[in-house]
Structure formats: C-alpha cells, structure tokens
Design a protein around this motif. Structure first.
Motif, short mmCIF file in Angstrom:
data_model
loop_
_atom_site.label_atom_id
_atom_site.label_comp_id
_atom_site.label_asym_id
_atom_site.label_seq_id
_atom_site.Cartn_x
_atom_site.Cartn_y
_atom_site.Cartn_z
N TRP A 94 -10.76 -1.79 7.91
CA TRP A 94 -12.24 -0.37 7.45
C TRP A 94 -11.52 -0.24 6.17
CZ3 TRP A 94 -16.68 0.89 10.51
CH2 TRP A 94 -16.81 1.85 9.86
N THR A 95 -10.74 0.26 5.35
CA THR A 95 -10.20 0.81 4.39
C THR A 95 -10.50 -0.13 2.92
OG1 THR A 95 -8.23 -0.55 4.26
CG2 THR A 95 -8.94 2.24 5.05
N GLU A 96 -10.98 -1.82 3.97
CA GLU A 96 -11.60 -2.69 2.43
C GLU A 96 -12.44 -3.04 2.67
OE1 GLU A 96 -8.34 -5.83 2.29
OE2 GLU A 96 -6.21 -4.84 2.65
N GLN A 97 -13.24 -3.73 3.95
CA GLN A 97 -14.37 -4.38 3.83
C GLN A 97 -14.83 -3.73 5.77
OE1 GLN A 97 -17.49 -5.06 3.47
NE2 GLN A 97 -16.68 -6.36 2.42
N ASN A 122 0.94 -1.39 -0.55
CA ASN A 122 0.49 -0.14 0.22
C ASN A 122 0.81 1.41 0.29
OD1 ASN A 122 -2.21 -2.04 -0.02
ND2 ASN A 122 -2.88 -1.83 1.92
N LEU A 123 2.20 0.84 0.32
CA LEU A 123 3.41 1.81 0.21
C LEU A 123 3.59 2.54 -0.98
CD1 LEU A 123 4.57 1.86 3.94
CD2 LEU A 123 2.99 3.55 2.70
N THR A 158 -3.59 5.62 5.03
CA THR A 158 -2.82 4.13 4.62
C THR A 158 -1.20 3.99 5.54
OG1 THR A 158 -3.61 3.70 2.61
CG2 THR A 158 -1.52 3.16 3.45
N ILE A 159 -0.84 5.52 5.58
CA ILE A 159 0.06 5.94 6.47
C ILE A 159 0.17 6.04 8.08
CG2 ILE A 159 2.42 7.91 6.86
CD1 ILE A 159 1.94 8.98 3.95
#
Length: 281
Positions: A226-229, A95-96, A139-140
């Motif tokens: 949470w960012t995905e599901q 993700n980075l 993400t950071i």
C-alpha cells in the motif's frame, strides 16, 4: 509255566501311572493350544481385558495416525511459509536503515540551485542526515507484524516437533510390561493423562498458530504494498479479507452444528472451552 506266562504278559501291557501322567500332560498341552479351550477357559476379567485391548488398539491407531498426519502437515507448511516470510522481511530490511543516497541527491540539488543563482532556494532545502533520521511509524509497524508472523510460524514448527515426540512416547510406553490386566491399566492411566492435560487442545493449537501467522503475513504484505502502490495492494487486501471471512464462517458453522464437515482446529478448541452456538447467537 504256560498259565503263569499268560498272566505275566497282560500285566506288562497295562499302562503305568507315569504313562498316564505323560498322556494327560500331552492332552493338557493340546487343550492349552486349542482356541476352543482358551475361549471356554477364560474368566470374565480376562475376557474384559482382551476386549479392552482390542478396542484400545483400534482407538489408538486412529488417534496416532490422525495427529501424526496433522503434525507432518504443520511441519511441511511452516517450513515453506517461513522461507517465504523470511524473504519478505529481508526485502523490507532496507526500509529500516538510512539511505545515504538521499543526502547525496540533496547536496547535488543544492549545487544545481547554486549554479543557477538560486542561493535562497539552495540554503532553504534541507539535507537529511543519518544522525537525525528515523524510519516512518508505518514501516516499523509493518516490520513488527512481519516478524510476529515469522515467529509464530517457527513456534508452530517447534510445537509440531514436540507433538511428534509426545505421540511417539505414548505409542511406545502406553502398555509397558506385565500381565494383560496390568498393561491395560497402564494404557488407561496414560490415556486419562491425555484427557486431563488437554492434549487435544495443545496439539490443535499448533495449526492455529500457523493460521494466525498466515493472517499476519497477509496484513503486513498488504500494508507494505500500500505504501508503494495502493492499486496493487487492493488485490492482497481483498484476498486476505476474503480468506479471513471464509475461515470465520466455517468456524461459526462448526460451533452451531457439530455435524458440520468443515471442522477446524480452532473450532475444536472453542468446543473444548465450552464455547458453542448459544454464545455466538
């Protein structure tokens, strides 16, 4: 001649001074090895240091066993937890970094629009470039929390190793050499150092670091899912919140009532810092 012989024989049967000295030495040796003589012959000071050594041995045995067991638990749990945390961080590492497939997909979409004759749509569609791309702020922050969790677990393991070394040094050097009184004074001096330098608080801080690390890991895991599901993330968030509230209530109960059986390392540290039920209530 007969009377003189009779007088000479009894004189030879009488013990000499060297014989008496040898007999007395044997008696003293027997009395010295006797427990009755040793108990009656000791003065008050020697009896005091004898009792002191017995009580100190009982205290040190319990002290060393308790903290050695705590350090072993910290080492085992931190090792397993660090492995899990590292796997989680490696899985989020992508993700980075910029995903080149996004550029490829955008270019293919433009080609499709050009083939369909939608030149305006194709020209208006942005093409992501690696030079202008930056990871999302969410993400950071997730990565920061995850790395903080891993760092704390490793720090707890390092502290547990140091704690075992400190305990080993105390166990092997608490008495030293010399008379019983000198050895007792040496042990008391080292024990006073443990109290003066807050050894209990320092050693108890290592499990606290591990517990904070576990809390941070739960936060990072919940935020990442949470960012995905979001529906799956609610399970992790609910579990983390329940664990935090349960732990907080046990700490408060220990501070309110010292006889509470749910003692934790952080409650011990707070009690050492004179934080009790009056401040909480």
């Amino acid at each position: 001649m007969a009377p003189e012989a009779e007088r000479v024989v009894p004189e030879k049967d009488q013990p000499t001074i060297s014989d008496l000295a040898g007999i007395m030495k044997q008696v003293l040796d027997v009395l010295q090895d006797s427990t009755i003589a040793s108990k009656s012959g000791k003065d008050a000071r020697s009896r005091f240091w004898g009792v002191y050594k017995r009580v100190a041995e009982e205290h040190d045995s319990e002290f060393l066993e308790r903290y050695t067991s705590d350090m072993d638990i910290v080492l085992v749990f931190s090792g397993l937890f660090s492995a899990v945390s590292t796997s989680f961080i490696v899985a989020m590492e992508s993700n980075l970094s910029f995903d080149s497939s996004d550029t490829t997909n955008a270019l293919l979409a433009q080609l499709v629009q050009i083939g369909l004759g939608n030149l305006a749509t194709a020209s208006s569609a942005p093409v992501p470039l690696a030079s202008t791309w930056s990871p999302p702020t969410m993400t950071i922050w997730i990565q920061i929390i995850a790395y903080a969790s891993l760092s704390m677990s490793l720090l707890a393991a390092f502290g547990a190793v140091l704690g075992k070394q400190w305990l080993g040094y105390y166990k092997s050097n608490r008495y030293g050499r010399g008379s019983q009184e000198e050895r007792g004074k040496r042990r008391q001096e080292m024990f006073d150092g443990i109290v003066t330098w807050y050894f209990d608080a320092v050693v108890q801080s290592f499990p606290v670091l591990l517990q904070i690390s576990l809390l941070l890991f739960g936060i990072a895991l919940g935020a990442n899912i949470w960012t995905e599901q979001p529906s799956i993330a609610w399970v992790i968030i609910a579990t983390t919140v329940f664990g935090f509230l349960f732990y907080s209530l046990t700490v408060m109960a220990c501070l309110i009532s010292p006889s509470c059986p749910f003692q934790t390392p952080i409650s011990t540290i707070l009690r050492m810092l004179k934080i009790d039920s009056k401040i909480i209530l």
